[in-house]
Design a protein around this motif. Structure first.
Motif, PDB file in Angstrom:
ATOM      1  N   LEU A   1       7.316 -11.771  46.890  1.00 17.51           N
ATOM      2  CA  LEU A   1       6.213 -10.885  46.502  1.00 17.51           C
ATOM      3  C   LEU A   1       6.444 -10.222  45.154  1.00 17.51           C
ATOM      4  CD1 LEU A   1       5.549  -9.076  49.915  1.00 17.51           C
ATOM      5  CD2 LEU A   1       4.271 -10.990  48.936  1.00 17.51           C
TER       6      LEU A   1
ATOM      7  N   GLU B   1      15.856  -5.140  50.238  1.00 20.76           N
ATOM      8  CA  GLU B   1      14.669  -4.975  51.090  1.00 20.76           C
ATOM      9  C   GLU B   1      13.488  -4.409  50.321  1.00 20.76           C
ATOM     10  OE1 GLU B   1      15.873  -2.491  54.261  1.00 20.76           O
ATOM     11  OE2 GLU B   1      16.987  -4.061  55.313  1.00 20.76           O
TER      12      GLU B   1
ATOM     13  N   SER C   1       1.050   0.466  46.179  1.00 17.56           N
ATOM     14  CA  SER C   1       1.461  -0.871  46.605  1.00 17.56           C
ATOM     15  C   SER C   1       0.543  -1.917  45.992  1.00 17.56           C
ATOM     16  CB  SER C   1       1.453  -0.979  48.134  1.00 17.56           C
ATOM     17  OG  SER C   1       0.173  -0.657  48.655  1.00 17.56           O
TER      18      SER C   1
ATOM     19  N   ILE D   1      11.078  -3.777  46.709  1.00 16.65           N
ATOM     20  CA  ILE D   1      10.585  -4.243  45.411  1.00 16.65           C
ATOM     21  C   ILE D   1      10.269  -3.008  44.575  1.00 16.65           C
ATOM     22  CG2 ILE D   1       8.623  -5.315  44.245  1.00 16.65           C
ATOM     23  CD1 ILE D   1       8.443  -7.253  46.582  1.00 16.65           C
TER      24      ILE D   1
ATOM     25  N   ASN E   1      -4.093  -5.839  48.879  1.00 14.81           N
ATOM     26  CA  ASN E   1      -4.457  -7.064  49.612  1.00 14.81           C
ATOM     27  C   ASN E   1      -5.903  -6.940  50.071  1.00 14.81           C
ATOM     28  OD1 ASN E   1      -4.547  -6.101  52.590  1.00 14.81           O
ATOM     29  ND2 ASN E   1      -2.565  -5.315  51.854  1.00 14.81           N
TER      30      ASN E   1
ATOM     31  N   GLY F   1       9.402  -5.422  50.712  1.00 13.68           N
ATOM     32  CA  GLY F   1       8.875  -6.759  50.455  1.00 13.68           C
ATOM     33  C   GLY F   1       9.975  -7.736  50.098  1.00 13.68           C
ATOM     34  N   SER F   2       9.676  -9.000  50.246  1.00 15.28           N
ATOM     35  CA  SER F   2      10.632 -10.057  49.933  1.00 15.28           C
ATOM     36  C   SER F   2      10.512 -10.440  48.464  1.00 15.28           C
ATOM     37  CB  SER F   2      10.359 -11.280  50.814  1.00 15.28           C
ATOM     38  OG  SER F   2       9.095 -11.840  50.495  1.00 15.28           O
TER      39      SER F   2
ATOM     40  N   TYR G   1      13.999  -6.824  42.176  1.00 19.84           N
ATOM     41  CA  TYR G   1      14.169  -6.998  43.614  1.00 19.84           C
ATOM     42  C   TYR G   1      15.437  -6.271  44.029  1.00 19.84           C
ATOM     43  CZ  TYR G   1      14.851  -9.284  48.131  1.00 19.84           C
ATOM     44  OH  TYR G   1      15.043  -9.532  49.476  1.00 19.84           O
TER      45      TYR G   1
END
Length: 357
Positions: A335, A312, A288, A314, A291, A331-332, A309
């Motif tokens: 992102l 829902e 991923s 990525i 962060n 992710g949206s 994309y």
């Protein structure tokens, strides 16, 4: 419900050994899958269980009864074939009734059981139609009803959904799972479709070159593959070569071209030693975008090669020191990284599997 025991089955055609050794116990009421690529021996093994082929050695038991030498019609199995195998000159009712005719049941009893079987597969009132008047999905439902109407001890399904389009396959998957849950009968299902097996099975036996590579639940097979073949065949994965630097505090430290990987020792199929070469499987969802608050120990720097994309999800391909890694994460679109973007990646060790080479 019936237990099926496959004991040391070996089968050859001439000098070609199709099944080198098969040894597995299928529990009562399981929806058990034989999964593998074409030519691995899975259909031959199913035919041996059905009595349509004889093993060179080994035995088949239904509960504690040895059925190895019994002919097909005395095993009380229902078979669903890939090509439906319906008689075109017979009506739907006559096709379903064939097994009942062999058992010489009274006419009114046969009619009732045919009607019950058609209700079970959601085709009430189709008794007088002919196979050519049905869609592929309806024909497969009739084939399933024919297998179930005799109240078999074991239902055998040989890639029954492979001739259907994607929408019908999904519908029939749900239908078979529903019927299995309702009846509780032991089912053995052959397929090369990993998604089919993962979505439906109680347990899966992965076959490769005539051998059972691994048997377990869909989660066990996916999360903890026992071989490189199983990791590659069941689900998507990234493979990276590495060398063990050290093992300390129940963790394995591995040097790879992408960077150092720190992983719990339990993620190794067999514990390696220092300086040993290993192959590492990392599922795409185990990688991923990093962060700052993450507690994961392995973080690599890379560059995005491509991204997409998917609603829902990525999906991205990242270049990490020349190694291409596929990434899939929730992710949206906000992102979604752009191709060429430098990015920090982190590795979830629960999605890592380490193999000796």
């Amino acid at each position: 419900m019936t237990t099926v025991k496959i004991k040391n089955i070996v089968k050859s055609f001439g000098e070609v050994k199709v099944i080198k050794k098969a040894d597995v116990e299928i529990k009562p009421g399981e929806l058990f899958f034989l999964l593998g690529p074409s030519g691995c021996g899975k259909t031959t093994l199913l035919r041996i269980v059905a009595g349509l082929a004889e093993p060179n050695s080994g035995e088949i038991f239904f509960n504690d009864k040895n059925v190895t030498s019994l002919p097909t019609h005395k095993r009380n199995t229902g078979m669903v074939f890939q090509n439906y195998a319906l008689w075109p000159h017979m009506t739907v009712g006559e096709n379903i009734c064939f097994g009942l005719d062999v058992r010489k049941l009274p006419r009114n009893e046969k009619q009732k059981q045919v009607a019950d079987a058609l209700n079970l597969v959601h085709l009430p009132g189709y008794e007088n139609r002919y196979p050519h008047q049905l869609s592929g999905g309806q024909q497969q439902r009739v084939a399933l009803a024919r297998a179930l109407v005799i109240k078999p001890d074991v239902v055998l399904l040989d890639e029954p959904l492979s001739n259907l389009d994607a929408g019908l396959r999904e519908e029939m998957r749900r239908e078979i799972k529903h019927i299995h849950k309702e009846l509780g009968v032991t089912m053995i299902f052959v397929t090369h479709d990993q998604k089919e097996a993962m979505a439906m099975a109680t347990r899966i036996a992965v076959m490769h070159e005539g051998k059972l590579e691994q048997t377990g639940s869909p989660l066990e097979i996916y999360q903890n593959p026992d071989s490189i073949f199983v990791a590659k065949f069941v689900g998507d994965t990234n493979f990276i070569d590495g060398t063990v630097e050290k093992i300390s505090d129940n963790k394995i430290y591995i040097n790879t071209p992408a960077g150092k990987l720190i992983c719990p020792a339990e993620r190794a199929v067999k514990l390696p030693v220092q300086n040993e070469k290993v192959k590492i499987s990392i599922r795409p969802q185990g990688i991923s975008f990093s962060n700052d608050g993450s507690q994961l120990e392995t973080k690599w720097q890379g560059r995005v090669v491509e991204s997409a994309y998917l609603g829902e999800m990525i999906a991205a391909v990242c270049d990490v020191n020349g190694i291409k890694l596929r990434v899939t994460m929730l992710g949206s679109i906000g992102l979604l990284p752009e191709p060429g973007e430098e990015i920090s990646l982190e590795i979830n060790s629960s999605q890592v599997r380490i193999f000796l080479v």
